[in-house]
Scaffold this active site. Structure first.
Site, PDB file in Angstrom:
ATOM      1  N   ASN A  31       0.881  -1.172   0.000  1.00 57.29           N
ATOM      2  CA  ASN A  31       0.000   0.000   0.000  1.00 57.29           C
ATOM      3  C   ASN A  31       0.918   1.221   0.000  1.00 57.29           C
ATOM      4  O   ASN A  31       1.479   1.585   1.026  1.00 57.29           O
ATOM      5  CB  ASN A  31      -0.887  -0.020   1.262  1.00 57.29           C
ATOM      6  CG  ASN A  31      -1.705   1.240   1.402  1.00 57.29           C
ATOM      7  OD1 ASN A  31      -1.792   2.052   0.479  1.00 57.29           O
ATOM      8  ND2 ASN A  31      -2.317   1.426   2.569  1.00 57.29           N
ATOM      9  N   LYS A  62       0.251   4.278  -0.456  1.00 54.74           N
ATOM     10  CA  LYS A  62      -0.354   5.511   0.078  1.00 54.74           C
ATOM     11  C   LYS A  62      -0.043   6.698  -0.844  1.00 54.74           C
ATOM     12  O   LYS A  62       0.012   6.509  -2.057  1.00 54.74           O
ATOM     13  CB  LYS A  62       0.117   5.743   1.524  1.00 54.74           C
ATOM     14  CG  LYS A  62      -0.087   4.494   2.387  1.00 54.74           C
ATOM     15  CD  LYS A  62       0.069   4.731   3.862  1.00 54.74           C
ATOM     16  CE  LYS A  62      -0.140   3.412   4.604  1.00 54.74           C
ATOM     17  NZ  LYS A  62      -0.153   3.546   6.051  1.00 54.74           N
ATOM     18  N   HIS A  65      -9.577   1.748   4.268  1.00 50.52           N
ATOM     19  CA  HIS A  65      -8.351   1.912   5.051  1.00 50.52           C
ATOM     20  C   HIS A  65      -8.617   2.903   6.190  1.00 50.52           C
ATOM     21  O   HIS A  65      -9.352   3.876   6.015  1.00 50.52           O
ATOM     22  CB  HIS A  65      -7.214   2.414   4.154  1.00 50.52           C
ATOM     23  CG  HIS A  65      -5.888   2.339   4.838  1.00 50.52           C
ATOM     24  ND1 HIS A  65      -5.481   3.291   5.739  1.00 50.52           N
ATOM     25  CD2 HIS A  65      -4.902   1.416   4.792  1.00 50.52           C
ATOM     26  CE1 HIS A  65      -4.293   2.949   6.212  1.00 50.52           C
ATOM     27  NE2 HIS A  65      -3.919   1.818   5.658  1.00 50.52           N
ATOM     28  N   GLU A  93      -6.947   5.248   7.340  1.00 56.05           N
ATOM     29  CA  GLU A  93      -6.642   6.643   7.013  1.00 56.05           C
ATOM     30  C   GLU A  93      -7.800   7.286   6.245  1.00 56.05           C
ATOM     31  O   GLU A  93      -8.092   8.471   6.417  1.00 56.05           O
ATOM     32  CB  GLU A  93      -5.325   6.722   6.219  1.00 56.05           C
ATOM     33  CG  GLU A  93      -4.133   6.450   7.134  1.00 56.05           C
ATOM     34  CD  GLU A  93      -2.930   5.839   6.446  1.00 56.05           C
ATOM     35  OE1 GLU A  93      -2.856   5.839   5.206  1.00 56.05           O
ATOM     36  OE2 GLU A  93      -2.035   5.337   7.174  1.00 56.05           O
ATOM     37  N   GLU A 138      -5.897  -4.471  10.309  1.00 59.54           N
ATOM     38  CA  GLU A 138      -4.878  -3.451  10.552  1.00 59.54           C
ATOM     39  C   GLU A 138      -5.196  -2.690  11.837  1.00 59.54           C
ATOM     40  O   GLU A 138      -5.973  -1.726  11.810  1.00 59.54           O
ATOM     41  CB  GLU A 138      -4.843  -2.460   9.389  1.00 59.54           C
ATOM     42  CG  GLU A 138      -4.562  -3.080   8.048  1.00 59.54           C
ATOM     43  CD  GLU A 138      -3.928  -2.068   7.097  1.00 59.54           C
ATOM     44  OE1 GLU A 138      -2.827  -2.337   6.627  1.00 59.54           O
ATOM     45  OE2 GLU A 138      -4.522  -1.013   6.858  1.00 59.54           O
ATOM     46  N   GLY A 196       2.124   2.560  10.692  1.00 59.40           N
ATOM     47  CA  GLY A 196       3.111   3.619  10.539  1.00 59.40           C
ATOM     48  C   GLY A 196       3.784   4.016  11.845  1.00 59.40           C
ATOM     49  O   GLY A 196       4.471   5.036  11.910  1.00 59.40           O
ATOM     50  N   SER A 220       2.922  -1.898  10.335  1.00 60.04           N
ATOM     51  CA  SER A 220       4.368  -2.007  10.587  1.00 60.04           C
ATOM     52  C   SER A 220       4.915  -3.415  10.357  1.00 60.04           C
ATOM     53  O   SER A 220       5.787  -3.867  11.097  1.00 60.04           O
ATOM     54  CB  SER A 220       4.718  -1.506  11.994  1.00 60.04           C
ATOM     55  OG  SER A 220       4.353  -0.140  12.123  1.00 60.04           O
TER      56      SER A 220
END
Ligand code: PGA
Length: 256
Positions: A9, A11, A97, A99, A169, A175, A215
């Site tokens: 991914n 991003k 996701h 985010e 996730e 991250g 991560s």
């Protein structure tokens, strides 16, 4: 029984030139995916065509979008359609996701609409679910994730179960350099598979890839991928370097 899926991914990283150089770097190390491992990269929209061109030279790595709209076309400034992703060569699309949920107002309802639209138009959704740190501390993580999975799959037909991917996730691991322990990941993946078995049946649930994200790096991939219900990774940071991405592919290959 299930292939591993190692998915990058990217991003909001890698324009056209960087996409070309990252995929050239990956090809130099790994020009075809090992049997037992499916590869996927999800670049930003403007880099999809460049990635599609580069992927002609790498067998076994598919292309995916990072989002899609649930309408066919029209006045939706800034959005892209399933047809557009199909046309550029995508087989997958990341949906929901954290985010996007956090910064762009994505809800369980829009995720569900996008999941159904994607399946209808032949794109495999990689449906992201996961709890916040606050929810985990309050011991609500299982409830939260169960609800997200159920909400995302409303209206999905049995025949389409084989075209789904779920990405677990935990938000606190994305991250941050902090990873779920292998036991925490396995516990959640096992629960997700049980939810899928309730929604479809055990056979269908046993075929669905459930990947871990948050991560995942070469140094912790092995212990995560060893878990019975962890079928791969949705990888952010470590997918932006050819050597760390291919290292994780190699780890999956050794375990498959
Ligand atoms: P990360 O991102 O590997 O950088 O934590 C994973 C993701 O958000 O999909």
């Amino acid at each position: 029984m299930r292939n591993f899926l190692i998915a990058g991914n990217w991003k909001m990283n890698c324009g056209i030139a960087e996409t070309q150089s990252l995929l050239t770097g990956i090809k130099e190390i790994q020009d075809s995916m090992p049997e037992g491992v499916d590869g996927l990269v999800c670049p930003p929209m403007v880099s999809l065509q460049a990635a599609a061109d580069e992927l002609q030279n790498i067998s076994g790595i598919a292309l995916g979008g990072q989002n899609v709209h649930f309408e066919d076309n029209g006045a939706y400034t800034g959005e892209v359609s399933t047809q557009m992703l199909n046309e550029v060569g995508c087989d997958y699309v990341i949906l929901g996701h954290s985010e996007r949920r956090q910064y762009f107002g994505e809800t369980d309802k829009t995720v569900n609409a996008k999941v159904n639209k994607s399946l209808e138009d032949g794109l495999k959704p990689v449906i992201c679910v996961g709890e916040s740190l606050k929810q985990r501390k309050a011991d609500e993580h299982k409830l939260r994730v169960r609800k997200q999975v159920q909400a995302a799959l409303i209206g999905v037909e049995y025949e389409d179960a084989q075209n789904l991917v779920i990405a677990y996730e935990p938000i606190w691991a994305i991250g941050t350099g902090e990873t779920a322990t292998p036991d925490q990941a396995q516990e959640m993946h096992k629960m997700i598979r049980a939810v899928l078995a309730d929604l479809f049946d055990k056979d269908a649930a046993d075929q669905i890839q459930i990947v871990y994200g948050g991560s995942m790096k070469p140094h912790n991939a092995e212990e995560l991928l060893q878990q019975t219900d962890v079928d791969g990774g949705l990888i952010g940071g470590a997918s932006l370097k050819a050597d760390s991405f291919t290292d994780i592919i190699e780890i999956a290959d050794n375990l498959s």
